[in-house]
Design an enzyme around this catalytic site. Sequence first.
Site, PDB file in Angstrom:
ATOM      1  CG  HIS A   3      -1.902   1.057   1.332  1.00 48.91           C
ATOM      2  ND1 HIS A   3      -3.105   1.024   0.639  1.00 48.91           N
ATOM      3  CD2 HIS A   3      -1.906   2.217   2.041  1.00 48.91           C
ATOM      4  CE1 HIS A   3      -3.795   2.114   0.926  1.00 48.91           C
ATOM      5  NE2 HIS A   3      -3.100   2.849   1.756  1.00 48.91           N
TER       6      HIS A   3
ATOM      7  CG  ASP B 193      -0.609   5.380   2.799  1.00 50.61           C
ATOM      8  OD1 ASP B 193      -0.234   4.607   3.695  1.00 50.61           O
ATOM      9  OD2 ASP B 193      -1.772   5.398   2.346  1.00 50.61           O
TER      10      ASP B 193
ATOM     11  CG  HIS C  53      -4.696   5.896  -0.003  1.00 52.98           C
ATOM     12  ND1 HIS C  53      -4.677   5.889   1.369  1.00 52.98           N
ATOM     13  CD2 HIS C  53      -5.708   6.730  -0.346  1.00 52.98           C
ATOM     14  CE1 HIS C  53      -5.633   6.690   1.828  1.00 52.98           C
ATOM     15  NE2 HIS C  53      -6.260   7.216   0.805  1.00 52.98           N
TER      16      HIS C  53
ATOM     17  N   GLY D  73      -3.708  11.101   6.518  1.00 49.40           N
ATOM     18  CA  GLY D  73      -2.606  12.049   6.742  1.00 49.40           C
ATOM     19  C   GLY D  73      -1.436  11.479   7.499  1.00 49.40           C
TER      20      GLY D  73
ATOM     21  N   GLY E 207      -0.323   5.157  12.357  1.00 50.76           N
ATOM     22  CA  GLY E 207      -0.281   4.993  13.815  1.00 50.76           C
ATOM     23  C   GLY E 207      -1.455   5.580  14.569  1.00 50.76           C
TER      24      GLY E 207
ATOM     25  CG  ASP F 272      -5.755   3.099   4.572  1.00 51.75           C
ATOM     26  OD1 ASP F 272      -5.451   3.843   3.620  1.00 51.75           O
ATOM     27  OD2 ASP F 272      -4.955   2.776   5.473  1.00 51.75           O
ATOM     28  N   GLY F 273      -6.501   2.311   8.104  1.00 54.85           N
ATOM     29  CA  GLY F 273      -6.207   3.203   9.231  1.00 54.85           C
ATOM     30  C   GLY F 273      -6.531   2.545  10.562  1.00 54.85           C
TER      31      GLY F 273
HETATM   32  C1  DX5 Z   1      -3.214   7.240   6.462  1.00 56.96           C
HETATM   33  C2  DX5 Z   1      -2.884   6.180   5.409  1.00 56.96           C
HETATM   34  C3  DX5 Z   1      -2.935   4.793   5.961  1.00 56.96           C
HETATM   35  C4  DX5 Z   1      -1.964   4.574   7.116  1.00 56.96           C
HETATM   36  C5  DX5 Z   1      -2.178   3.185   7.674  1.00 56.96           C
HETATM   37  O1  DX5 Z   1      -3.452   8.460   5.820  1.00 56.96           O
HETATM   38  O2  DX5 Z   1      -3.789   6.255   4.344  1.00 56.96           O
HETATM   39  O3  DX5 Z   1      -2.661   3.859   4.908  1.00 56.96           O
HETATM   40  O4  DX5 Z   1      -0.639   4.697   6.652  1.00 56.96           O
HETATM   41  O5  DX5 Z   1      -1.297   3.049   8.719  1.00 56.96           O
HETATM   42  P1  DX5 Z   1      -1.735   2.463  10.143  1.00 56.96           P
HETATM   43  O6  DX5 Z   1      -2.029   1.004   9.859  1.00 56.96           O
HETATM   44  O7  DX5 Z   1      -0.509   2.691  10.938  1.00 56.96           O
HETATM   45  O8  DX5 Z   1      -2.928   3.212  10.593  1.00 56.96           O
HETATM   46 ZN    ZN Z   2      -3.595   4.584   2.893  1.00 55.39          ZN
END
Ligand code: DX5
Ligand code: ZN
Length: 219
Positions: free
Chosen positions: A32, A34, A67, A146, A149, A179-180
């Site tokens: 993924h 970001d 993403h 954004g 964690g 996601d998140g």
């Molecule tokens: C946040 C991202 C996510 C995030 C996921 O804006 O789109 O993909 O990196 O990370 P965790 O699993 O740490 O929430």
């Molecule tokens: Zn993401």
Amino acid sequence: MFEISTSLLSAKKGKEAEIILGLEKSGTDYFHIDVMDGKFVEKDTYKRMQEISAYIKRISNLPIDVHLMVDDVISSIEDFISVEPNIITFHLEACKNEDEIFQAIELIKQNNSRVGIAIKPDTKIEEIYKYLPYIHVALVMTVEPGKGGQTLITDMVSKIEKLSTYIKENDLDTVIEVDGGINLATCEDVKQAGAELLVSGTAILMAKDYKQIIDELKK
Ligand code: DX5
Ligand code: ZN
């Protein structure tokens, strides 16, 4: 069958090869990516994510799940086509009008990627309904986009349920991606609600044994 898309947002500089190959060996289904432009969201990961995805392209055959958290959707799609992503997801909220949304959908399909539309926690699920017949993946953000964690926003579970019911009732085959804040404590709820593709970053990259947590998340 549940699939895992591991976010490389917090992959340590200099450790990319070790992390990518370790995740590949441990059974992640996607990487993924970001992409943040410093405008749609505060952070700017644009260049780094271009580098990481080009690197994945060279050393791994696993599919890339991009993403886009960017204001300029069309030009960002054009920038990431070169790594031949399996999925390119853009944010509904970044598009000015319906024309731009359909233009983005077309552009992604013309370049042989699957199309995803992402919605932020405050966006009503109904806003994505009319696009579902034209896209492959609906990405429900379970945190504010954004950064990694963060803690999963529990109200999002009923939003996933509502979307899953709508997809079934309308005979659609759109995949729900979440996601998140996805980890061992939250994955069961989102899977029961109808999510099939789970993004996880921190929970996996922090784990000593990638395979163990990926197997657990997929169960
Ligand atoms: C946040 C991202 C996510 C995030 C996921 O804006 O789109 O993909 O990196 O990370 P965790 O699993 O740490 O929430
Ligand atoms: Zn993401």
